[in-house]
Design an enzyme around this catalytic site. Structure first.
Site, PDB file in Angstrom:
ATOM      1  N   THR A  14       0.824  -1.210   0.000  1.00 22.33           N
ATOM      2  CA  THR A  14       0.000   0.000   0.000  1.00 22.33           C
ATOM      3  C   THR A  14       0.862   1.265   0.000  1.00 22.33           C
ATOM      4  OG1 THR A  14      -0.232  -0.180   2.412  1.00 22.33           O
ATOM      5  CG2 THR A  14      -2.010  -1.075   1.058  1.00 22.33           C
ATOM      6  N   ASP A  93       2.158  -8.072  -7.779  1.00 19.07           N
ATOM      7  CA  ASP A  93       2.739  -6.824  -8.290  1.00 19.07           C
ATOM      8  C   ASP A  93       4.212  -6.904  -8.664  1.00 19.07           C
ATOM      9  OD1 ASP A  93       4.073  -6.681  -5.739  1.00 19.07           O
ATOM     10  OD2 ASP A  93       2.307  -5.670  -4.905  1.00 19.07           O
ATOM     11  N   HIS A 110      -0.288 -16.367  -6.209  1.00 14.70           N
ATOM     12  CA  HIS A 110      -1.415 -15.968  -7.058  1.00 14.70           C
ATOM     13  C   HIS A 110      -0.984 -15.473  -8.428  1.00 14.70           C
ATOM     14  CE1 HIS A 110      -3.609 -15.292  -2.980  1.00 14.70           C
ATOM     15  NE2 HIS A 110      -3.666 -16.550  -3.370  1.00 14.70           N
ATOM     16  N   CYS A 121      -3.910 -21.377 -25.835  1.00 14.26           N
ATOM     17  CA  CYS A 121      -2.645 -22.063 -26.119  1.00 14.26           C
ATOM     18  C   CYS A 121      -1.614 -21.925 -24.999  1.00 14.26           C
ATOM     19  CB  CYS A 121      -2.037 -21.553 -27.424  1.00 14.26           C
ATOM     20  SG  CYS A 121      -1.499 -19.820 -27.375  1.00 14.26           S
ATOM     21  N   CYS A 143      -5.491 -13.445 -28.300  1.00 10.43           N
ATOM     22  CA  CYS A 143      -4.141 -13.972 -28.460  1.00 10.43           C
ATOM     23  C   CYS A 143      -3.690 -13.819 -29.910  1.00 10.43           C
ATOM     24  CB  CYS A 143      -4.106 -15.436 -28.049  1.00 10.43           C
ATOM     25  SG  CYS A 143      -2.513 -16.264 -28.323  1.00 10.43           S
ATOM     26  N   CYS A 146      -3.184 -17.670 -31.375  1.00 11.74           N
ATOM     27  CA  CYS A 146      -4.271 -18.614 -31.657  1.00 11.74           C
ATOM     28  C   CYS A 146      -5.658 -17.982 -31.621  1.00 11.74           C
ATOM     29  CB  CYS A 146      -4.218 -19.792 -30.677  1.00 11.74           C
ATOM     30  SG  CYS A 146      -4.803 -19.391 -29.004  1.00 11.74           S
ATOM     31  N   THR A 184      -0.776  -9.141   5.761  1.00  6.44           N
ATOM     32  CA  THR A 184      -1.778 -10.104   5.317  1.00  6.44           C
ATOM     33  C   THR A 184      -2.751 -10.393   6.443  1.00  6.44           C
ATOM     34  OG1 THR A 184      -2.154 -12.396   4.590  1.00  6.44           O
ATOM     35  CG2 THR A 184      -0.126 -11.966   5.820  1.00  6.44           C
ATOM     36  N   SER A 185      -4.029 -10.500   6.106  1.00  6.83           N
ATOM     37  CA  SER A 185      -5.074 -10.757   7.099  1.00  6.83           C
ATOM     38  C   SER A 185      -5.068 -12.200   7.579  1.00  6.83           C
ATOM     39  CB  SER A 185      -6.450 -10.429   6.508  1.00  6.83           C
ATOM     40  OG  SER A 185      -6.741 -11.314   5.421  1.00  6.83           O
ATOM     41  N   ILE A 227       3.893  -0.697   8.402  1.00  5.47           N
ATOM     42  CA  ILE A 227       4.835  -1.678   7.877  1.00  5.47           C
ATOM     43  C   ILE A 227       6.113  -1.031   7.360  1.00  5.47           C
ATOM     44  CG2 ILE A 227       5.162  -3.380   6.017  1.00  5.47           C
ATOM     45  CD1 ILE A 227       2.156  -4.049   6.377  1.00  5.47           C
TER      46      ILE A 227
END
Length: 242
Positions: A14, A93, A110, A121, A143, A146, A184-185, A227
């Site tokens: 953040t 990110d 993720h 493809c 794409c 393809c 992180t939660s 943080i």
């Protein structure tokens, strides 16, 4: 050699200008409809959802973001004698790598928003190239190889995490001496299982997060300070094996 593992979430980024999605003032809290843009079924089945998603991607907040003091502190810790660093991140990110931490030391649970993947493809290309096509007038670029549907190289809701990526994260967690959950939660699984797994295997557990988490009572230390200042200060104390 002391292995220090980090689990990083949206809160670490953040300060780089990247908004939190799940927090009290997060994007999805303020605009629940926005979550559809990151959900596999609607994205694949509704061209209008894809067009909206591509317009959001034109906002270069993420692509232009720079690492902040917390990202840099982790990368600098990796350069310290007697310390090995691994980062397991829920973020997409790429800021840990941009701060100087080698990509091989970052596990992206993720995926990454800095590239796009063809759902047909599987070819992967830079996000900047796809965004340039949108800015040139293509509302839903296909794409080039393809003709398949392009999506960001992130794990959307409704998709499964890569088993190999999860296995690597688990191995790092079991092998570390210090496990630091930052920004992180600890409410999104399977990432939320990792702090407990680390503690079960004897690691010192430290949580750096503005809001309470389900694992605070198992942590050796809990830091609520911002943080960007709390993490660099904490890491300065990790110069010798714990």
């Amino acid at each position: 050699m002391t292995l220090v593992a980090f689990l990083s979430g949206a809160g670490i980024s953040t300060d780089s200008g990247i908004p939190d999605y799940r927090g009290p003032n997060g994007v999805w809290v303020r605009d629940p409809e926005a979550e559809k843009l990151s959900t596999y079924g609607p994205y694949m089945n509704d061209p209008e959802i894809r067009r909206r998603a591509w317009q959001v991607r034109r906002d270069r907040t993420l692509l232009d973001a720079s690492p902040n003091a917390a990202h840099r502190a982790i990368a600098e810790l990796d350069q310290r004698h007697g310390i090995a660093v691994r980062v397991i991140t829920q973020n997409v990110d790429g800021l840990h790598q941009a701060a100087g931490l080698p990509a091989r030391k970052v596990v992206e649970l993720h995926g990454s928003a800095r590239s796009v993947t063809c759902t047909g493809c599987g070819v992967r290309t830079p996000m900047t190239e796809a965004v340039a096509r949108v800015e040139a007038g293509e509302s839903d670029p296909a794409c080039a190889k393809c003709g398949g549907i392009l999506k960001s190289s992130t794990v959307l809701f409704g998709e499964h995490l890569d088993d190999r990526v999860v296995a690597e994260a688990v191995a790092i967690t079991k092998g570390c001496e210090v496990f630091i959950a930052v920004g992180t939660s600890l409410q999104v699984y399977p990432a939320a299982t990792l702090p407990g797994l680390a503690a079960d295997n004897g690691a010192r557990l430290i949580i750096v997060n503005a809001e309470p988490t389900p694992f605070d009572d198992r942590a050796d230390s809990v830091l609520r300070e911002p943080i960007g200042t709390a993490l660099p200060e904490l890491l300065r104390t990790l110069g010798t094996p714990v």
